[in-house]
Design a protein around this motif. Sequence first.
Motif, PDB file in Angstrom:
ATOM      1  N   ARG A   1       0.847  -1.184   0.000  1.00 39.62           N
ATOM      2  CA  ARG A   1       0.000   0.000   0.000  1.00 39.62           C
ATOM      3  C   ARG A   1       0.881   1.231   0.000  1.00 39.62           C
ATOM      4  O   ARG A   1       1.989   1.228   0.540  1.00 39.62           O
ATOM      5  CB  ARG A   1      -0.960   0.022   1.182  1.00 39.62           C
ATOM      6  CG  ARG A   1      -0.348   0.123   2.556  1.00 39.62           C
ATOM      7  CD  ARG A   1      -1.438   0.417   3.585  1.00 39.62           C
ATOM      8  NE  ARG A   1      -0.844   0.696   4.883  1.00 39.62           N
ATOM      9  CZ  ARG A   1      -0.947  -0.088   5.929  1.00 39.62           C
ATOM     10  NH1 ARG A   1      -1.599  -1.220   5.815  1.00 39.62           N
ATOM     11  NH2 ARG A   1      -0.398   0.237   7.080  1.00 39.62           N
ATOM     12  N   GLY A   2       0.415   2.274  -0.630  1.00 42.94           N
ATOM     13  CA  GLY A   2       1.213   3.483  -0.760  1.00 42.94           C
ATOM     14  C   GLY A   2       0.924   4.480   0.332  1.00 42.94           C
ATOM     15  O   GLY A   2       0.209   4.207   1.289  1.00 42.94           O
ATOM     16  N   LEU A   3       1.493   5.652   0.216  1.00 45.32           N
ATOM     17  CA  LEU A   3       1.282   6.703   1.200  1.00 45.32           C
ATOM     18  C   LEU A   3      -0.195   7.051   1.287  1.00 45.32           C
ATOM     19  O   LEU A   3      -0.872   7.215   0.285  1.00 45.32           O
ATOM     20  CB  LEU A   3       2.073   7.950   0.804  1.00 45.32           C
ATOM     21  CG  LEU A   3       3.573   7.872   1.056  1.00 45.32           C
ATOM     22  CD1 LEU A   3       4.234   9.126   0.522  1.00 45.32           C
ATOM     23  CD2 LEU A   3       3.849   7.732   2.543  1.00 45.32           C
ATOM     24  N   GLY A   4      -0.670   7.178   2.504  1.00 44.35           N
ATOM     25  CA  GLY A   4      -2.059   7.569   2.686  1.00 44.35           C
ATOM     26  C   GLY A   4      -3.052   6.445   2.468  1.00 44.35           C
ATOM     27  O   GLY A   4      -4.251   6.650   2.547  1.00 44.35           O
ATOM     28  N   GLY A   5      -2.535   5.221   2.196  1.00 43.21           N
ATOM     29  CA  GLY A   5      -3.446   4.111   1.955  1.00 43.21           C
ATOM     30  C   GLY A   5      -4.131   3.691   3.245  1.00 43.21           C
ATOM     31  O   GLY A   5      -3.558   3.762   4.323  1.00 43.21           O
ATOM     32  N   PHE A   6      -5.383   3.275   3.126  1.00 44.30           N
ATOM     33  CA  PHE A   6      -6.100   2.778   4.291  1.00 44.30           C
ATOM     34  C   PHE A   6      -5.745   1.317   4.519  1.00 44.30           C
ATOM     35  O   PHE A   6      -5.461   0.580   3.593  1.00 44.30           O
ATOM     36  CB  PHE A   6      -7.613   2.910   4.084  1.00 44.30           C
ATOM     37  CG  PHE A   6      -8.062   4.335   3.962  1.00 44.30           C
ATOM     38  CD1 PHE A   6      -8.274   4.896   2.718  1.00 44.30           C
ATOM     39  CD2 PHE A   6      -8.260   5.112   5.080  1.00 44.30           C
ATOM     40  CE1 PHE A   6      -8.674   6.206   2.588  1.00 44.30           C
ATOM     41  CE2 PHE A   6      -8.671   6.429   4.973  1.00 44.30           C
ATOM     42  CZ  PHE A   6      -8.870   6.982   3.722  1.00 44.30           C
ATOM     43  N   THR A   7      -5.764   0.889   5.757  1.00 47.18           N
ATOM     44  CA  THR A   7      -5.458  -0.501   6.081  1.00 47.18           C
ATOM     45  C   THR A   7      -6.355  -1.429   5.260  1.00 47.18           C
ATOM     46  O   THR A   7      -7.558  -1.249   5.196  1.00 47.18           O
ATOM     47  CB  THR A   7      -5.690  -0.772   7.578  1.00 47.18           C
ATOM     48  OG1 THR A   7      -4.842   0.097   8.326  1.00 47.18           O
ATOM     49  CG2 THR A   7      -5.383  -2.211   7.930  1.00 47.18           C
ATOM     50  N   GLY A   8      -5.711  -2.428   4.645  1.00 44.92           N
ATOM     51  CA  GLY A   8      -6.475  -3.381   3.843  1.00 44.92           C
ATOM     52  C   GLY A   8      -6.503  -3.037   2.378  1.00 44.92           C
ATOM     53  O   GLY A   8      -6.833  -3.878   1.557  1.00 44.92           O
ATOM     54  N   LEU A   9      -6.144  -1.805   2.029  1.00 44.39           N
ATOM     55  CA  LEU A   9      -6.121  -1.448   0.615  1.00 44.39           C
ATOM     56  C   LEU A   9      -4.755  -1.729   0.024  1.00 44.39           C
ATOM     57  O   LEU A   9      -3.744  -1.728   0.713  1.00 44.39           O
ATOM     58  CB  LEU A   9      -6.443   0.049   0.434  1.00 44.39           C
ATOM     59  CG  LEU A   9      -7.880   0.475   0.732  1.00 44.39           C
ATOM     60  CD1 LEU A   9      -8.020   1.976   0.512  1.00 44.39           C
ATOM     61  CD2 LEU A   9      -8.848  -0.261  -0.178  1.00 44.39           C
TER      62      LEU A   9
END
Length: 296
Positions: free
Chosen positions: A116-124
């Motif tokens: 997941r990248g910067l600012g990604g929500f958990t699970g995304l």
Amino acid sequence: MHGSAREDRVVLAGVDGSASALHAAVWAAAVAARRDAVLRLVHAFVVPAPGVSRIPVTAVREGFRSRAESWVDEASAAVLAQWPSLRIDRIVVEGSPVGVLLRESATAEVVVLGSRGLGGFTGLLVGSTAVSLVAHARCPVVVVRGRRPDDVPAVAGPVLVGLDGSPDSTDALGYACEEAAARGTTLLAVHTWNEITPEGRLRLAGSAADVAAERRLVDEQLAPWRDKFPELAIEVEVVHGRPVRTLLERGEGAQLVVVGSRGRGGFTGMLLGSTSQALLVHSACPVAVVRQGSRS
């Protein structure tokens, strides 16, 4: 050896400043070293449309570029700390991350991303980037993850491949054999199946004859790859049950899970099969998704 990497062999890694992407860059470097390939670190950025800010667009653009360069510098340093003679190319460009990575995938052997990248929500995943790349990339795509998205990925254990007899899983099998052989580890080929009763219920167990029949199908799919990789130790597991659950459980002790982008019965136009999607989000180790025809 690595200082004279072949120019026609490229391992591509997306960089975005996140811990996840940093792990992915180092993981990709190990792949590049094994393949005697160039590691290409890529960051693409999009400059927001002018708004109420009084800051000139050119200044904003330079700010984005400067930040991107620092992220690529950080990834390069992390890679060279472990692979000091590895050949590294750098690309920092303004443009859509998906579009840039897709374009670069045309000349790459594999594209590697963080989970997941910067600012990604958990699970995304890396937003829509990973999904779009897996669906359209010209080469296999690996999403690097550990037990939790930002954990350091496993480096021990077998390479696990999910087989279902589909063309996608055959291409995945070829990639998995190459990776297991290069890593000097065992290939664990897992095939799962289930059946629906006339009453619409899932049969919980298969007969001995069912297991034998499914095992024959797996052996047929494996036969040409056993001939191509005679030194590779291949273990086979045939399980009656749900593919996702089985692969997630076996993946707990693996260093890489390899699957096709769509399995048997996949609908044309679907980006990813449900098994691939679940693994990308929940796997305890890196996941390689191999789209049919994406291996050169």
